[in-house]
Design an enzyme around this catalytic site. Structure first.
Site, PDB file in Angstrom:
ATOM      1  N   GLY A  67       0.836  -1.188   0.000  1.00 44.96           N
ATOM      2  CA  GLY A  67       0.000   0.000   0.000  1.00 44.96           C
ATOM      3  C   GLY A  67       0.873   1.240   0.000  1.00 44.96           C
ATOM      4  O   GLY A  67       2.034   1.193   0.422  1.00 44.96           O
TER       5      GLY A  67
ATOM      6  N   GLN B  26       3.258   9.917   1.064  1.00 46.50           N
ATOM      7  CA  GLN B  26       4.528   9.180   1.100  1.00 46.50           C
ATOM      8  C   GLN B  26       5.397   9.444  -0.127  1.00 46.50           C
ATOM      9  O   GLN B  26       6.575   9.082  -0.131  1.00 46.50           O
ATOM     10  CB  GLN B  26       4.262   7.675   1.209  1.00 46.50           C
ATOM     11  CG  GLN B  26       3.625   7.275   2.531  1.00 46.50           C
ATOM     12  CD  GLN B  26       3.452   5.780   2.609  1.00 46.50           C
ATOM     13  OE1 GLN B  26       2.464   5.234   2.147  1.00 46.50           O
ATOM     14  NE2 GLN B  26       4.434   5.091   3.179  1.00 46.50           N
TER      15      GLN B  26
ATOM     16  N   CYS C 232       5.962  -0.007   7.310  1.00 48.00           N
ATOM     17  CA  CYS C 232       5.587   1.146   6.485  1.00 48.00           C
ATOM     18  C   CYS C 232       6.780   1.526   5.613  1.00 48.00           C
ATOM     19  O   CYS C 232       7.908   1.570   6.110  1.00 48.00           O
ATOM     20  CB  CYS C 232       5.202   2.311   7.397  1.00 48.00           C
ATOM     21  SG  CYS C 232       4.724   3.804   6.500  1.00 48.00           S
ATOM     22  N   LEU C 233       6.525   1.786   4.339  1.00 43.82           N
ATOM     23  CA  LEU C 233       7.622   2.142   3.430  1.00 43.82           C
ATOM     24  C   LEU C 233       8.297   3.448   3.852  1.00 43.82           C
ATOM     25  O   LEU C 233       9.425   3.706   3.446  1.00 43.82           O
ATOM     26  CB  LEU C 233       7.102   2.257   1.990  1.00 43.82           C
ATOM     27  CG  LEU C 233       6.608   0.954   1.354  1.00 43.82           C
ATOM     28  CD1 LEU C 233       6.050   1.221  -0.040  1.00 43.82           C
ATOM     29  CD2 LEU C 233       7.714  -0.090   1.304  1.00 43.82           C
TER      30      LEU C 233
ATOM     31  N   HIS D  93      -4.444   1.471   7.306  1.00 43.87           N
ATOM     32  CA  HIS D  93      -3.078   2.009   7.425  1.00 43.87           C
ATOM     33  C   HIS D  93      -2.872   3.164   6.439  1.00 43.87           C
ATOM     34  O   HIS D  93      -2.350   4.219   6.803  1.00 43.87           O
ATOM     35  CB  HIS D  93      -2.075   0.875   7.164  1.00 43.87           C
ATOM     36  CG  HIS D  93      -0.635   1.287   7.181  1.00 43.87           C
ATOM     37  ND1 HIS D  93       0.271   0.816   8.104  1.00 43.87           N
ATOM     38  CD2 HIS D  93       0.071   2.136   6.370  1.00 43.87           C
ATOM     39  CE1 HIS D  93       1.460   1.372   7.866  1.00 43.87           C
ATOM     40  NE2 HIS D  93       1.365   2.164   6.816  1.00 43.87           N
ATOM     41  N   GLU D  94      -3.327   2.968   5.192  1.00 44.79           N
ATOM     42  CA  GLU D  94      -3.111   4.008   4.169  1.00 44.79           C
ATOM     43  C   GLU D  94      -3.988   5.227   4.419  1.00 44.79           C
ATOM     44  O   GLU D  94      -3.548   6.359   4.221  1.00 44.79           O
ATOM     45  CB  GLU D  94      -3.347   3.440   2.762  1.00 44.79           C
ATOM     46  CG  GLU D  94      -2.428   2.287   2.360  1.00 44.79           C
ATOM     47  CD  GLU D  94      -0.964   2.540   2.665  1.00 44.79           C
ATOM     48  OE1 GLU D  94      -0.511   3.692   2.594  1.00 44.79           O
ATOM     49  OE2 GLU D  94      -0.267   1.566   3.008  1.00 44.79           O
TER      50      GLU D  94
ATOM     51  N   HIS E 201      -2.545   7.522   6.847  1.00 42.78           N
ATOM     52  CA  HIS E 201      -1.513   8.413   6.288  1.00 42.78           C
ATOM     53  C   HIS E 201      -2.116   9.743   5.834  1.00 42.78           C
ATOM     54  O   HIS E 201      -1.465  10.782   5.899  1.00 42.78           O
ATOM     55  CB  HIS E 201      -0.836   7.754   5.071  1.00 42.78           C
ATOM     56  CG  HIS E 201       0.334   6.882   5.408  1.00 42.78           C
ATOM     57  ND1 HIS E 201       1.463   7.339   6.051  1.00 42.78           N
ATOM     58  CD2 HIS E 201       0.559   5.564   5.180  1.00 42.78           C
ATOM     59  CE1 HIS E 201       2.328   6.341   6.197  1.00 42.78           C
ATOM     60  NE2 HIS E 201       1.797   5.249   5.684  1.00 42.78           N
TER      61      HIS E 201
HETATM   62 NI    NI Z   1       2.647   3.364   5.697  1.00 37.22          NI
END
Ligand code: NI
Length: 177
Positions: free
Chosen positions: A46, A51, A97-98, A139-140, A143
């Site tokens: 995701g 991000q 998380c990226l 989660h997304e 963000h």
């Molecule tokens: Ni994340």
């Protein structure tokens, strides 16, 4: 298409509430394609627009096959997504998380959610999701409100994660000179 640069924790864009998308044009389509490419390249499931440094309410999710035999999900791109229902039942599962590479922690979230959003063309869509897809969506969407998964663990665990992150950051800056 292009792989965009992923920003890391510490960048203020990750903490800012993102803005609604009002124009559904070619630029939005290009952003979404880039987000998918960036997510797959980074081996994530995701990605949210903040991000890649853009404070816009856009997320992509792409689950692939899993060890437990769960079916692959169609890749999803959601614009202005809102969680309109969540189950009382919750589950705990490890998340990463990226934007915080190297950190993982168990996070408790509702097992199922309903999300209302626009698709990339501006049409209304409703997504009903369980388990890993529901978790990825939550989660997304977090963000987009400037929330990271480390905000959803106990104070003690959060402090430990932040300490570890400082170490990772310090090592990274040494590596790049
Ligand atoms: Ni994340």
């Amino acid at each position: 298409m292009a792989i965009r640069e992923i920003v890391y924790m510490g960048d203020p864009v990750l903490r800012a509430p993102a803005e609604d998308v009002t124009v559904f044009d070619k630029d939005l389509g290009a952003l979404i394609r880039d987000m998918f490419e960036t997510m797959y390249h980074a081996d994530g499931i995701g990605l949210a627009a903040p991000q890649v440094g853009l404070s816009l309410r856009v997320i992509v999710v792409g689950l692939r096959g899993h060890d437990d035999g769960e079916l692959e999900q169609q890749p999803l791109a959601l614009v202005n997504p809102i969680v309109t229902w969540e189950s009382k039942e919750v589950a705990k599962q490890s998340e990463g998380c990226l934007s915080i590479p190297g950190l993982e922690e168990v996070v408790q979230r509702p097992v199922s959610v309903r999300v209302e959003a626009k698709d990339p063309d501006g049409n209304d869509i409703i997504v009903e999701a369980d388990d890993l897809l529901a978790r990825a969506l939550q989660h997304e969407i977090d963000h987009l409100d400037g929330i990271l998964f480390i905000d959803r663990v106990s104070m003690l665990k959060r402090r430990m994660l932040l300490k570890k992150w400082k170490k990772i950051e310090a090592e990274a800056s040494v590596d790049t000179g």
